[in-house]
Design an enzyme around this catalytic site. Sequence first.
Site, PDB file in Angstrom:
ATOM      1  N   ARG A 136       0.803  -1.217   0.000  1.00 41.04           N
ATOM      2  CA  ARG A 136       0.000   0.000   0.000  1.00 41.04           C
ATOM      3  C   ARG A 136       0.840   1.273   0.000  1.00 41.04           C
ATOM      4  NH1 ARG A 136      -2.778  -3.978   2.217  1.00 41.04           N
ATOM      5  NH2 ARG A 136      -0.742  -4.357   3.070  1.00 41.04           N
ATOM      6  N   THR A 137       1.798   1.345   0.918  1.00 37.49           N
ATOM      7  CA  THR A 137       2.529   2.606   1.087  1.00 37.49           C
ATOM      8  C   THR A 137       3.341   2.937  -0.164  1.00 37.49           C
ATOM      9  OG1 THR A 137       2.630   2.151   3.452  1.00 37.49           O
ATOM     10  CG2 THR A 137       4.099   3.857   2.631  1.00 37.49           C
ATOM     11  N   LYS A 161      25.070  -5.075  -2.012  1.00 38.72           N
ATOM     12  CA  LYS A 161      26.528  -5.167  -2.219  1.00 38.72           C
ATOM     13  C   LYS A 161      27.303  -4.517  -1.077  1.00 38.72           C
ATOM     14  CE  LYS A 161      25.997  -4.953  -7.251  1.00 38.72           C
ATOM     15  NZ  LYS A 161      26.331  -4.170  -8.465  1.00 38.72           N
ATOM     16  N   ARG A 211      11.478   4.166   3.625  1.00 41.69           N
ATOM     17  CA  ARG A 211      11.033   3.162   4.600  1.00 41.69           C
ATOM     18  C   ARG A 211      12.255   2.344   4.985  1.00 41.69           C
ATOM     19  NH1 ARG A 211       5.867  -0.810   4.583  1.00 41.69           N
ATOM     20  NH2 ARG A 211       4.995   1.141   5.337  1.00 41.69           N
ATOM     21  N   HIS A 218       5.098   6.220  11.509  1.00 48.92           N
ATOM     22  CA  HIS A 218       4.609   6.042  10.132  1.00 48.92           C
ATOM     23  C   HIS A 218       3.614   7.189   9.910  1.00 48.92           C
ATOM     24  CE1 HIS A 218       3.352   4.354   6.452  1.00 48.92           C
ATOM     25  NE2 HIS A 218       3.000   3.141   6.825  1.00 48.92           N
TER      26      HIS A 218
HETATM   27  C1  NCD Z   1       1.974  -1.026   8.355  1.00 51.10           C
HETATM   28  C2  NCD Z   1       3.453  -0.801   8.403  1.00 51.10           C
HETATM   29  O1  NCD Z   1       4.205  -1.171   7.508  1.00 51.10           O
HETATM   30  O2  NCD Z   1       3.855  -0.191   9.376  1.00 51.10           O
HETATM   31  N1  NCD Z   1       1.435  -1.201   7.113  1.00 51.10           N
HETATM   32  C3  NCD Z   1       1.225  -0.105   6.298  1.00 51.10           C
HETATM   33  O3  NCD Z   1       2.108   0.674   6.000  1.00 51.10           O
HETATM   34  N2  NCD Z   1      -0.025   0.076   5.847  1.00 51.10           N
HETATM   35  C4  NCD Z   1       1.495  -1.979   9.385  1.00 51.10           C
HETATM   36  C5  NCD Z   1       2.001  -3.394   9.372  1.00 51.10           C
HETATM   37  O4  NCD Z   1       2.963  -3.745   8.715  1.00 51.10           O
HETATM   38  O5  NCD Z   1       1.376  -4.200  10.081  1.00 51.10           O
END
Ligand code: NCD
Length: 316
Positions: A62-63, A90, A112, A140
């Site tokens: 999703r993100t 690497k 991320r 997040h």
């Molecule tokens: C979450 C995350 O990656 O922090 N998912 C997201 O970004 N929608 C929650 C999760 O991984 O459970």
Amino acid sequence: MTARSLYPHRHLLGMEGLDAVAATSLLDAAESFFDVSRRAVRKVPTLRGRTVINLFYEASTRTRTSFELAGKRLSADVINISASTSSAVKGETLLDTVKNLEAMQPDVLVIRHPASGAPHFVAARTRAAVINAGDGTHEHPTQALLDAFTIRRAKGKIAGLTVAICGDVLHSRVARSNVHLLRTLGAKVRFAGPLTLMPPDAAALGAEVFSRIEPALEGADVVMMLRVQNERMSGTFLPSTREYSRTFGLNAARLALARPDAIVMHPGPMNRGVEIDPAIADGARSVILDQVEAGVAVRMAVLWRLAAEAHEAPPA
Ligand code: NCD
């Protein structure tokens, strides 16, 4: 008031410390971007000529997709890099990777990373604007914004609501960002979960802490379920998955404790049948896919705020 003076920051690293004016300005901007994704032509010229790099060191559906779509719907050039196919394998350091990407003149770096604090480390060392797309168990921020956006649309407000965040709070950057933002916007936040999955500083974050889910659900306006994050667990936190779903899973009987008009949320990815009964996840009270749709609008708003010229307005 210009957009810049409402959100006077160069980066978006977390919800901790962000004031209500700045947060609300992002939610309001997202409102004006929301319809772009429902049009026949899902594109506006706002960020033409700007470059966004998505740098993902952890799995994401999703993100990552919604940051990419958000950038593309704003006409930015968007590049995606995932650590597993980059020179990170690497042995290149995060800083070297960032310095090399910076040499290609991006406007925004979306990061991320499994290490809490990685986006802050990068933000202090690059000219680009940095967006935290999830750092370890820390924050997040765009997830919290899309959650707040979804709640505001469903309930018409955030102030005065009671939000129960249930499950693996310890490993959840979603819970952390949400407690900061929702409290800033005037909601009451409850955390519920087994005490082995509750951060020691939960009460200091301003949440009311419950070791059983039932009392946390009583009278709640919003029920937010969290995934059991097995990949972040190095020891034994739970007796068994079956036991967890029996004592902490959201089912119809438990949801009946919340307000009759309560909505059900989950950031995804879901463990169906573990933290949430599939009938609830797919049921009439679920806004889980609304959260996903909101994610594109919210990320458009954030990219716009960090990358657009100060005088540029969001689309009418
Ligand atoms: C979450 C995350 O990656 O922090 N998912 C997201 O970004 N929608 C929650 C999760 O991984 O459970």
